[in-house]
Each structure stands twice: as C-alpha cells, then as structure tokens.
Design a protein around this motif. Sequence first.
Motif, PDB file in Angstrom:
ATOM      1  N   GLU A  46       1.131  -1.920   0.064  1.00 51.32           N
ATOM      2  CA  GLU A  46      -0.289   0.270  -0.096  1.00 51.32           C
ATOM      3  C   GLU A  46       0.679   1.057  -0.322  1.00 51.32           C
ATOM      4  O   GLU A  46       2.086   1.585   0.878  1.00 51.32           O
ATOM      5  CB  GLU A  46      -0.641  -0.036   1.047  1.00 51.32           C
ATOM      6  N   ASP A  61      -4.527   7.812   4.943  1.00 48.00           N
ATOM      7  CA  ASP A  61      -5.497   8.795   5.599  1.00 48.00           C
ATOM      8  C   ASP A  61      -5.015   7.918   7.511  1.00 48.00           C
ATOM      9  O   ASP A  61      -5.036   8.333   8.157  1.00 48.00           O
ATOM     10  CB  ASP A  61      -6.635   8.158   5.685  1.00 48.00           C
ATOM     11  N   SER A  62      -4.529   6.485   6.769  1.00 50.87           N
ATOM     12  CA  SER A  62      -4.109   6.471   8.029  1.00 50.87           C
ATOM     13  C   SER A  62      -2.452   7.056   8.687  1.00 50.87           C
ATOM     14  O   SER A  62      -2.313   6.270   9.847  1.00 50.87           O
ATOM     15  CB  SER A  62      -4.024   4.299   7.478  1.00 50.87           C
ATOM     16  N   VAL A  63      -2.130   7.230   7.897  1.00 51.87           N
ATOM     17  CA  VAL A  63      -1.015   8.271   8.172  1.00 51.87           C
ATOM     18  C   VAL A  63      -0.425   9.511   8.757  1.00 51.87           C
ATOM     19  O   VAL A  63       0.140  10.228   8.889  1.00 51.87           O
ATOM     20  CB  VAL A  63       0.716   7.533   7.106  1.00 51.87           C
ATOM     21  N   LYS A  86       2.526   2.556  15.971  1.00 53.58           N
ATOM     22  CA  LYS A  86       0.758   1.832  15.697  1.00 53.58           C
ATOM     23  C   LYS A  86       1.555   0.401  15.360  1.00 53.58           C
ATOM     24  O   LYS A  86       2.095   0.160  14.284  1.00 53.58           O
ATOM     25  CB  LYS A  86      -0.389   2.777  15.599  1.00 53.58           C
ATOM     26  N   GLU A  88      -0.041  -1.575  14.121  1.00 53.69           N
ATOM     27  CA  GLU A  88      -0.591  -1.918  12.423  1.00 53.69           C
ATOM     28  C   GLU A  88       1.072  -1.145  11.754  1.00 53.69           C
ATOM     29  O   GLU A  88       0.183  -1.088  10.093  1.00 53.69           O
ATOM     30  CB  GLU A  88      -2.024  -1.275  12.230  1.00 53.69           C
ATOM     31  N   ASP A  89       1.347  -0.524  12.148  1.00 52.65           N
ATOM     32  CA  ASP A  89       2.367   0.203  10.918  1.00 52.65           C
ATOM     33  C   ASP A  89       3.132  -0.710  10.914  1.00 52.65           C
ATOM     34  O   ASP A  89       4.336  -0.031  10.166  1.00 52.65           O
ATOM     35  CB  ASP A  89       3.014   1.793  11.891  1.00 52.65           C
TER      36      ASP A  89
END
Length: 128
Positions: A46, A61-63, A86, A88-89
Amino acid sequence: QVQLVESGGGSVQAGGSLRLSCAASAATYVTSCMGWFRQAPGKEREGVATIDRSHYTTYADSVKGRFTISQDNARNTLYLQMNSLKPEDTALYYCAARISPYLPCGNWRNGGADFGYWGQGTQVTVSL
C-alpha cells in the motif's frame, strides 16, 4: 536508471518514532515523484506517502498527522519521519520513484504499480 537504498528501519515500542531514509543514485529532481510504500505479511502493498517535483505531498489516511515525507535534493535523499507509531504500522517499507511527464505520482494509492524504481525495503516493527 535510478537506484534506491533504504535505511533507518528497526524495532520500536508503540508511540515511538523512526526516520527512514532513501538514498538515490540519481538526482531526485529528475524524478516526477518519490514515495514510500509498505507491505505487511499477508497483505497487499500500500502507498504511505508521496512527494512530487513541486514538493506537493500526499498521505494515506492511516498515517496522516503522524508521518511526514520530505526530500533533500542536495543530498538526493528521501525521508519518512514516523511518529506515534502503532503496531499496525509494522511492515516492510519501500522507497520508490517515478519518472513521467504526466500525472507526477500516477495512481500511487494502487500500491505503486505506476512507480518504476524500487529499493530493497527496510523492516519496521512496532510492538505494544
């Protein structure tokens, strides 16, 4: 041809910070866009962030609000400052470059298919 070499990955606890670097063999200003991508185990690659020749930046958006992409043309180096990390990173992070007279960063949100030059990746692991 552009060769890219990433560095700066490592293991950190959640809430920590890391700065990734990407050294380019060619002047970064010859590229239309450079970006960071990541791939976690079992997931598709991604897009994380991009910066074009005008230094216009975009983020997933997640970062957004936690990561900052920047480029030092004098040093031919791309950076990714990652704060408030996080779990999830956690992923293998890649640096990539695109050279195109049209749509500087292409469709970078599709996982980087529009980028023709890639580094070998650097691992980022975030633990609780």
